[in-house]
Enzyme design. Structure first.
Site, PDB file in Angstrom:
ATOM      1  N   HIS A  17       0.850  -1.195   0.000  1.00  0.00           N
ATOM      2  CA  HIS A  17       0.000   0.000   0.000  1.00  0.00           C
ATOM      3  C   HIS A  17       0.886   1.247   0.000  1.00  0.00           C
ATOM      4  O   HIS A  17       2.122   1.139  -0.059  1.00  0.00           O
ATOM      5  CB  HIS A  17      -1.005  -0.028   1.156  1.00  0.00           C
ATOM      6  CG  HIS A  17      -0.396  -0.014   2.532  1.00  0.00           C
ATOM      7  ND1 HIS A  17       0.277   1.067   3.047  1.00  0.00           N
ATOM      8  CD2 HIS A  17      -0.357  -0.961   3.494  1.00  0.00           C
ATOM      9  CE1 HIS A  17       0.690   0.805   4.264  1.00  0.00           C
ATOM     10  NE2 HIS A  17       0.328  -0.432   4.560  1.00  0.00           N
ATOM     11  N   HIS A  20       4.084   1.646   2.044  1.00  0.00           N
ATOM     12  CA  HIS A  20       5.289   0.964   1.573  1.00  0.00           C
ATOM     13  C   HIS A  20       5.925   1.740   0.412  1.00  0.00           C
ATOM     14  O   HIS A  20       7.143   1.862   0.321  1.00  0.00           O
ATOM     15  CB  HIS A  20       4.962  -0.458   1.096  1.00  0.00           C
ATOM     16  CG  HIS A  20       4.252  -1.282   2.118  1.00  0.00           C
ATOM     17  ND1 HIS A  20       3.034  -1.874   1.884  1.00  0.00           N
ATOM     18  CD2 HIS A  20       4.572  -1.582   3.400  1.00  0.00           C
ATOM     19  CE1 HIS A  20       2.653  -2.522   2.969  1.00  0.00           C
ATOM     20  NE2 HIS A  20       3.552  -2.357   3.900  1.00  0.00           N
ATOM     21  N   CYS A 125       2.874  -9.572  20.290  1.00  0.00           N
ATOM     22  CA  CYS A 125       1.950  -9.202  19.205  1.00  0.00           C
ATOM     23  C   CYS A 125       2.353  -9.968  17.945  1.00  0.00           C
ATOM     24  O   CYS A 125       3.441  -9.748  17.412  1.00  0.00           O
ATOM     25  CB  CYS A 125       1.987  -7.702  18.908  1.00  0.00           C
ATOM     26  SG  CYS A 125       1.079  -7.292  17.401  1.00  0.00           S
ATOM     27  N   CYS A 128       3.224  -7.558  14.976  1.00  0.00           N
ATOM     28  CA  CYS A 128       4.537  -6.902  15.045  1.00  0.00           C
ATOM     29  C   CYS A 128       5.653  -7.946  15.019  1.00  0.00           C
ATOM     30  O   CYS A 128       6.802  -7.602  14.800  1.00  0.00           O
ATOM     31  CB  CYS A 128       4.722  -6.130  16.348  1.00  0.00           C
ATOM     32  SG  CYS A 128       3.685  -4.693  16.558  1.00  0.00           S
ATOM     33  N   CYS A 143      -2.213  -4.434  21.292  1.00  0.00           N
ATOM     34  CA  CYS A 143      -1.059  -3.812  20.652  1.00  0.00           C
ATOM     35  C   CYS A 143      -1.413  -2.366  20.298  1.00  0.00           C
ATOM     36  O   CYS A 143      -2.450  -2.122  19.676  1.00  0.00           O
ATOM     37  CB  CYS A 143      -0.700  -4.572  19.376  1.00  0.00           C
ATOM     38  SG  CYS A 143       0.443  -3.677  18.318  1.00  0.00           S
ATOM     39  N   HIS A 146      -1.410  -2.279  16.208  1.00  0.00           N
ATOM     40  CA  HIS A 146      -2.368  -3.068  15.434  1.00  0.00           C
ATOM     41  C   HIS A 146      -3.710  -3.261  16.117  1.00  0.00           C
ATOM     42  O   HIS A 146      -4.645  -3.798  15.515  1.00  0.00           O
ATOM     43  CB  HIS A 146      -1.765  -4.437  15.101  1.00  0.00           C
ATOM     44  CG  HIS A 146      -0.536  -4.328  14.244  1.00  0.00           C
ATOM     45  ND1 HIS A 146       0.735  -4.390  14.759  1.00  0.00           N
ATOM     46  CD2 HIS A 146      -0.404  -4.115  12.921  1.00  0.00           C
ATOM     47  CE1 HIS A 146       1.602  -4.244  13.770  1.00  0.00           C
ATOM     48  NE2 HIS A 146       0.938  -4.072  12.653  1.00  0.00           N
ATOM     49  N   LYS A 310      -2.887   5.563  11.277  1.00  0.00           N
ATOM     50  CA  LYS A 310      -1.868   5.033  10.387  1.00  0.00           C
ATOM     51  C   LYS A 310      -2.547   4.238   9.273  1.00  0.00           C
ATOM     52  O   LYS A 310      -3.423   3.424   9.542  1.00  0.00           O
ATOM     53  CB  LYS A 310      -0.942   4.100  11.159  1.00  0.00           C
ATOM     54  CG  LYS A 310       0.132   3.474  10.293  1.00  0.00           C
ATOM     55  CD  LYS A 310       0.866   2.356  11.015  1.00  0.00           C
ATOM     56  CE  LYS A 310       1.911   1.735  10.099  1.00  0.00           C
ATOM     57  NZ  LYS A 310       2.384   0.449  10.557  1.00  0.00           N
ATOM     58  N   LYS A 313      -2.962  -2.089   6.276  1.00  0.00           N
ATOM     59  CA  LYS A 313      -3.848  -3.108   5.754  1.00  0.00           C
ATOM     60  C   LYS A 313      -4.811  -3.586   6.845  1.00  0.00           C
ATOM     61  O   LYS A 313      -6.009  -3.737   6.616  1.00  0.00           O
ATOM     62  CB  LYS A 313      -2.995  -4.279   5.243  1.00  0.00           C
ATOM     63  CG  LYS A 313      -3.771  -5.431   4.682  1.00  0.00           C
ATOM     64  CD  LYS A 313      -4.372  -5.106   3.336  1.00  0.00           C
ATOM     65  CE  LYS A 313      -5.223  -6.263   2.846  1.00  0.00           C
ATOM     66  NZ  LYS A 313      -5.993  -5.937   1.675  1.00  0.00           N
TER      67      LYS A 313
HETATM   68  N1  MSP Z   1       9.363  -6.359   7.687  1.00  0.00           N
HETATM   69  C1  MSP Z   1       9.492  -5.288   8.596  1.00  0.00           C
HETATM   70  C2  MSP Z   1      10.734  -4.469   8.320  1.00  0.00           C
HETATM   71  C3  MSP Z   1      12.028  -5.222   8.364  1.00  0.00           C
HETATM   72  S1  MSP Z   1      13.378  -4.231   7.945  1.00  0.00           S
HETATM   73  C4  MSP Z   1      14.706  -5.112   8.289  1.00  0.00           C
HETATM   74  C5  MSP Z   1       8.255  -4.387   8.486  1.00  0.00           C
HETATM   75  N2  MSP Z   1       7.543  -4.509   7.374  1.00  0.00           N
HETATM   76  S2  MSP Z   1       6.209  -3.704   7.067  1.00  0.00           S
HETATM   77  O1  MSP Z   1       5.817  -4.119   5.766  1.00  0.00           O
HETATM   78  O2  MSP Z   1       5.272  -3.876   8.112  1.00  0.00           O
HETATM   79  O3  MSP Z   1       6.585  -2.204   7.084  1.00  0.00           O
HETATM   80  C6  MSP Z   1       7.603  -1.740   6.255  1.00  0.00           C
HETATM   81  C7  MSP Z   1       7.769  -0.243   6.329  1.00  0.00           C
HETATM   82  O4  MSP Z   1       6.599   0.383   5.847  1.00  0.00           O
HETATM   83  C8  MSP Z   1       8.017   0.275   7.741  1.00  0.00           C
HETATM   84  O5  MSP Z   1       9.058   1.230   7.699  1.00  0.00           O
HETATM   85  C9  MSP Z   1       6.739   0.954   8.092  1.00  0.00           C
HETATM   86  O6  MSP Z   1       6.954   2.046   8.942  1.00  0.00           O
HETATM   87  C10 MSP Z   1       6.295   1.431   6.716  1.00  0.00           C
HETATM   88  N3  MSP Z   1       4.893   1.742   6.709  1.00  0.00           N
HETATM   89  C11 MSP Z   1       3.835   0.890   6.764  1.00  0.00           C
HETATM   90  N4  MSP Z   1       2.699   1.640   6.839  1.00  0.00           N
HETATM   91  C12 MSP Z   1       3.024   2.962   6.841  1.00  0.00           C
HETATM   92  C13 MSP Z   1       2.294   4.145   6.769  1.00  0.00           C
HETATM   93  N5  MSP Z   1       0.995   4.193   6.830  1.00  0.00           N
HETATM   94  N6  MSP Z   1       2.993   5.294   6.605  1.00  0.00           N
HETATM   95  C14 MSP Z   1       4.355   5.306   6.422  1.00  0.00           C
HETATM   96  N7  MSP Z   1       5.053   4.204   6.476  1.00  0.00           N
HETATM   97  C15 MSP Z   1       4.446   3.047   6.919  1.00  0.00           C
HETATM   98  O7  MSP Z   1       8.032  -3.616   9.383  1.00  0.00           O
END
Ligand code: MSP
Length: 516
Positions: A17, A20, A125, A128, A143, A146, A310, A313
């Site tokens: 999304h 990412h 969690c 997380c 959490c 989440h 935030k 998903k």
């Molecule tokens: N897999 C771990 C990261 C491991 S790094 C060695 C993870 N994955 S994640 O898919 O949940 O999140 C990846 C990144 O996307 C994180 O930096 C997280 O902060 C970012 N984001 C996910 N949703 C977000 C928003 N709504 N806004 C900005 N960034 C966010 O964590």
């Protein structure tokens, strides 16, 4: 000079999304900027495929974790080019090469005396993939990120002796105040360290979806240690940047030196604020334990919010980046996210705010400035902007601009740099209004003045277009192409007459057409 920038690797438990896309775009802007400086750049992104969130999501769908990982990794992989991300490699933590490096490095950590066996009990969690400290638990035992209920977990694990690094981490923070930015995040990490570090589980006994612990195959490594090591492992098997399939070393690379030798440690890890502790505390401690060099900087951005929450998903309030790109193009999305949400802070996103920025800034400020300037050069000067001395009045604002932008980029101040460039875009719009070339064109006696005005506009647009190139790669390519500027080097952002003056300009289609 080398520059190595990373994004977090994304969980494959769901589709990508906008949250990412955000970090990937930011890392891409930095990578492109450093390439413009002529540095050797390595830009890494990828997917985090092990661990409980992925295993749980797969089981809920009645499929194997590997199947889900394969399916969703493809979607993340497909997102990168759609965003115009110029990543040099896409790592998947199920790559056997990565798994081998994880086993090797963590065995070394054990040999160095930082691993022991024990029992862990705590609130966990599963989303997380992390245990929560007492002060991190929301009402109803939930959490805080989440909002799911935490589970009480007790498990025999191998532990990583994080507590052994208490003093070294405090020293690191004292010696390197720019290790973590922005400052609020530095303070947050430091106060976590100062509150006293406890050892953390290094393995999971109950899970099977992960990298096997080589000295005890009943365990898999805790997903975070496996994931963090992607930043290191990737360099050991990624092809050379820009290399043809044969894997030949590019001319700029030090002969014979491997990617790890040239690129390690990372210059910047870009991360979201929810994964601060892993990157600002566990990661440096792990590297110290393995005897590896620490990264130069960890930059922490905020969350994209929708309706005050935030975007995620699990909360169901996500914007689909593919849909936005289909409608407006990647440049508009890249611009919007870095312009509207100060990089390093939380910020709300909405379709209305997106459309406003698109119309008023991209289409009007930049698009119109470029098309009317080029049209005037064609109309009044047959397409040739004369090689004359540029207007001294603009010198102050354009002369040092590239240097200021570099300074901000060195600090990952992506919104600040964009704002600075945009002030100059607006300055050029005012300049057009003030000098009114259409009036000068009516009077033969003003011919020389008209040349200065048109050429200064062309030069000013060249400067901003070169500096905007990392943010708006596709549209600045069109624009610089119409100006006859070859190459994208930062040197072309100098305020001076260049080859682009004196040559015939091309035609420019609208850069940001009005949306339907
Ligand atoms: N897999 C771990 C990261 C491991 S790094 C060695 C993870 N994955 S994640 O898919 O949940 O999140 C990846 C990144 O996307 C994180 O930096 C997280 O902060 C970012 N984001 C996910 N949703 C977000 C928003 N709504 N806004 C900005 N960034 C966010 O964590």
């Amino acid at each position: 000079m080398s520059f190595y920038v990373t994004t977090p690797i994304y969980y494959v438990n769901a589709a990508p999304h906008l949250g990412h896309a955000y970090t990937t775009i930011a890392a891409d802007v930095m990578a492109r900027h450093h390439r413009q400086r002529g540095e050797e750049v390595f830009f890494l992104t990828g997917t985090d495929e092990h661990g409980e969130p992925v295993a749980d999501a797969a089981h809920a769908l009645g499929i194997e974790p590997q199947e889900l990982a394969d399916k969703n990794a493809e979607r993340f992989k497909a997102l990168a080019p759609r965003l115009d991300a110029s990543n040099d490699f896409f790592i998947r933590t199920t790559d056997p090469e990565h798994e081998a490096v994880v086993q090797q490095v963590l065995s070394k950590v054990r040999e160095n005396g930082f691993v022991y066996e024990g029992t862990y009990e705590g609130w966990y969690c599963p989303r997380c993939a992390d245990f929560k400290a007492d002060n991190e638990i929301d009402e109803g035992n939930r959490c805080p990120i989440h909002h799911v209920e935490l589970t009480r977990e007790q498990e025999d694990n191998y532990f990583f002796k994080l507590s052994a690094f208490q003093q070294r981490l405090e020293d690191l923070y004292a010696e390197r105040e720019d290790f973590v930015a922005p400052r609020t995040r530095y303070n947050e990490a430091l106060s976590f360290i100062r509150s006293g570090l406890r050892d953390v589980p290094l393995s999971r006994h109950k899970l099977t979806w992960g990298v096997k612990v080589p000295w005890d195959e009943q365990h898999v490594f805790y997903v975070w240690f496996d994931a963090l090591l992607n930043y290191y492992s990737a360099l050991s098997y990624a092809p050379e940047p820009g290399a043809p399939a044969s894997g030949a070393t590019p001319a700029s690379a030090a002969p014979g030196a491997s990617l790890t030798e040239r690129m390690w440690p990372a210059s910047y890890h870009l991360i979201g604020k929810d994964i601060l502790r892993f990157h600002a505390v566990y990661w440096p401690a792990l590297l110290m334990a393995a005897g590896l060099e620490l990264p130069e900087h960890v930059f922490v951005h905020g969350f994209l919010l929708m309706d005050g929450e935030k975007m995620s998903k699990s909360l169901g309030n996500v914007l689909d980046p593919f849909a936005v790109i289909d409608r407006y193009g990647a440049d508009a999305l890249r611009f919007y996210l870095l312009r509207d949400v100060p990089f390093g802070q939380d910020g709300s996103v909405s379709t209305a705010a997106f459309e406003l920025r698109y119309e008023s800034e991209l289409a009007n400020d930049l698009g119109n400035l470029a098309s009317r300037t080029i049209a005037m050069v064609h109309r009044y000067r047959d397409g040739v902007a004369a090689a004359v001395t540029l207007d001294g009045e603009l010198e102050g604002e354009f002369g040092g601009l590239a240097g200021e932008v570099q300074w901000l980029m060195d600090r990952a101040e992506l919104t600040g740099a964009l704002e600075l460039i945009w002030q100059r875009v607006r300055r050029l719009n005012r300049y057009v209004e003030e000098r009114a070339p259409w009036r000068l064109a009516k009077d033969e006696a003003s011919a020389q003045q008209l040349d200065v005005v048109l050429s200064s506009l062309v030069a000013g647009i060249r400067v901003v277009a070169v500096l905007l190139h990392p943010y708006l790669p596709t549209s600045t390519d069109k624009l610089l192409g119409a100006l006859g500027v070859e190459g994208r080097s930062l040197a072309l952002a100098r305020w001076e007459a260049t080859d682009a003056l004196g040559c015939k300009l091309g035609q420019l289609e609208p850069l940001f057409p009005k949306s339907q």
